[in-house]
Design an enzyme around this catalytic site. Sequence first.
Site, PDB file in Angstrom:
ATOM      1  N   GLU A  41      -7.778  38.832  27.721  1.00 44.52           N
ATOM      2  CA  GLU A  41      -7.973  38.581  26.294  1.00 44.52           C
ATOM      3  C   GLU A  41      -8.935  37.412  26.162  1.00 44.52           C
ATOM      4  O   GLU A  41      -8.717  36.362  26.771  1.00 44.52           O
ATOM      5  CB  GLU A  41      -6.651  38.250  25.598  1.00 44.52           C
ATOM      6  CG  GLU A  41      -6.841  38.027  24.102  1.00 44.52           C
ATOM      7  CD  GLU A  41      -5.556  37.715  23.361  1.00 44.52           C
ATOM      8  OE1 GLU A  41      -5.629  37.561  22.126  1.00 44.52           O
ATOM      9  OE2 GLU A  41      -4.495  37.622  24.009  1.00 44.52           O
ATOM     10  N   ARG A 276       3.107  36.570  39.647  1.00 46.51           N
ATOM     11  CA  ARG A 276       2.077  35.667  39.130  1.00 46.51           C
ATOM     12  C   ARG A 276       1.813  34.532  40.121  1.00 46.51           C
ATOM     13  O   ARG A 276       2.627  34.253  41.008  1.00 46.51           O
ATOM     14  CB  ARG A 276       2.529  35.050  37.802  1.00 46.51           C
ATOM     15  CG  ARG A 276       2.755  36.041  36.708  1.00 46.51           C
ATOM     16  CD  ARG A 276       3.224  35.366  35.438  1.00 46.51           C
ATOM     17  NE  ARG A 276       2.215  34.454  34.913  1.00 46.51           N
ATOM     18  CZ  ARG A 276       2.312  33.806  33.763  1.00 46.51           C
ATOM     19  NH1 ARG A 276       3.385  33.972  33.009  1.00 46.51           N
ATOM     20  NH2 ARG A 276       1.360  33.029  33.341  1.00 46.51           N
ATOM     21  N   LYS A 286      -1.636  29.540  28.615  1.00 41.52           N
ATOM     22  CA  LYS A 286      -2.851  29.361  27.818  1.00 41.52           C
ATOM     23  C   LYS A 286      -2.587  28.465  26.617  1.00 41.52           C
ATOM     24  O   LYS A 286      -3.450  27.683  26.209  1.00 41.52           O
ATOM     25  CB  LYS A 286      -3.381  30.714  27.347  1.00 41.52           C
ATOM     26  CG  LYS A 286      -4.369  31.365  28.288  1.00 41.52           C
ATOM     27  CD  LYS A 286      -5.015  32.571  27.622  1.00 41.52           C
ATOM     28  CE  LYS A 286      -5.953  33.271  28.579  1.00 41.52           C
ATOM     29  NZ  LYS A 286      -6.533  34.485  27.975  1.00 41.52           N
TER      30      LYS A 286
END
Length: 571
Positions: A41, A276, A286
């Site tokens: 994104e 992750r 983020k």
Amino acid sequence: MEIKENEKEEKRSLSFVEELIAEDLKEGKNHGRIQTRFPPEPNGYLHIGHAKAICMDFGAAEEFGGVCNLRFDDTNPSKENTEYVENILNDISWLGFKWGHIYYASDYFQKLWDFAIWMIENGHAYVDEQTSEQIAQQKGTPTEPGTPSPYRDRPIEENLRLFKHMNTPEAVEGSMVLRAKLDMANPNMHFRDPVIYRIIQTPHHRTGTKWHCYPMYDFAHGQSDYFEGVTHSICTLEFVPHRPLYNKFIDFLKEYDGTAKEALDDNRPRQIEFNRLNLTYTVMSKRKLHTLVDEHLVNGWDDPRMPTLCGMRRRGYSPESIKAFIRSIGYTKFDALNDMALLEAAVREDLNKKATRVSAVLDPVKLVLTNYPEGKTEQMEAINNPEDETAGSHLISFSRNLWIERADFMEDAPKKFFRMTPGKEVRLKNAYIVKCTGCTKDAEGNITEIQAEYDPESKSGMPGANRKVKGTLHWVNADDCVKAEVREYDRLFNVENPSADDRDFRELLNPHSLHVHKNCYVERFAATMKPGQYLQFQRTGYFMADPDTTDEAPVFNKTVGLKDTWAKKMK
């Protein structure tokens, strides 16, 4: 695609993700075709966690002769812009990967809108005018079913009218959403009538004001994968509970377009999840990284203390070292906290092979060779990299007046101090053996100058140079050097796992994470180095010129020390 017999001898072992892909190939799925995608994104800068996904998405495609495309998940214009798009492209290229095509979720806005209309017409979706808080409360718990929305059974015609109103400039954000009508009693909470469209009145960075109603990630993601022909949708573990919904929406495509059924059965994207990448003494969220930047707690997204790829690039990390670190920690089904020291070890190992050796003094004190002729200057040969015979050498000037590190002198030294002290000999690297004869102090007792005598027969390369001394010091010519600024970095946070700490993460920041040395000296050759060129300041660590550097005032960032000093510090 066939797996050749001679490929059994792998250069490296396959990850479990690649083993699953290999099984699909062996079974002839997707007609032997491999297509992956990296779908960021564009609402921030990429960090090292994204690098792990990039290495898998692009690496798996390379491993099996497939293609990896780049798709920007640009479904939330309130947080996205072209700055992030450009930097994502730059970071992927810097890591050394090439995409097949560039796509955007916004390429499919019309297709997704038409699909949503079909879902409403066939009783699979409805417009809900409750608040987000009310919807959340009605979701229930994993062990208790949810409560149906009072709008769940409104007429199809009314749903169509309201949904079309959602895509007008007059629609009010938060006033209504489109929800899929699935199963409010499903133990998977994601199936309890998920929101699939919401109103956003912020202009989109690509489509402008054409749209006012945007699809949610879960609605856009799987369909986009299918539209593009993705065979393997590789993502992180938090998407495991999303996988049934991912497949459910693709199932609806069978009904939406009956002609696609056969192709869909043969080419259904397979979602595979891995763990992750989490690092000690940093955060990957983020939202938190945005806060650090927006509140000026760091100096931008490319601050060398940040876990962003642009920050690591500015600090002097190499793409090869990042990829080596990711290979070393591997891909599993279990989340873990990886030690920052492992990343730094990978950086050291790579830079040792490629960094140019130069001389720099960070905390200088004057050394005067009292028996060296005044006004004389010599050129000493310095090897650029002893690990690389092709790297060549350069010349460094030598004179009577030198700078050495203050920590390399001790007036009253202990027995095992093998650096400069009165009456003892040391070698000046690439130059002569010198014997300290004394020092000068100011009124406060601070050492302002050190005196020594050099042995003219001990120059490196001369027959007398074979005389052994226990210490070798680096230096720069005080009469022919450049003043520089050096920025030295420590851990950004004071606690090992700030993401798991209940306190406000701002309270956990290390106030000593940046130390700026203003009065450093570097040899002239070092001052010519530009950002992107890897350096080793001899006996100190690895460095890189910062973009702030100028010809008159060079600035260097410390990448990492020659040894792991942090582990010692924590004992």
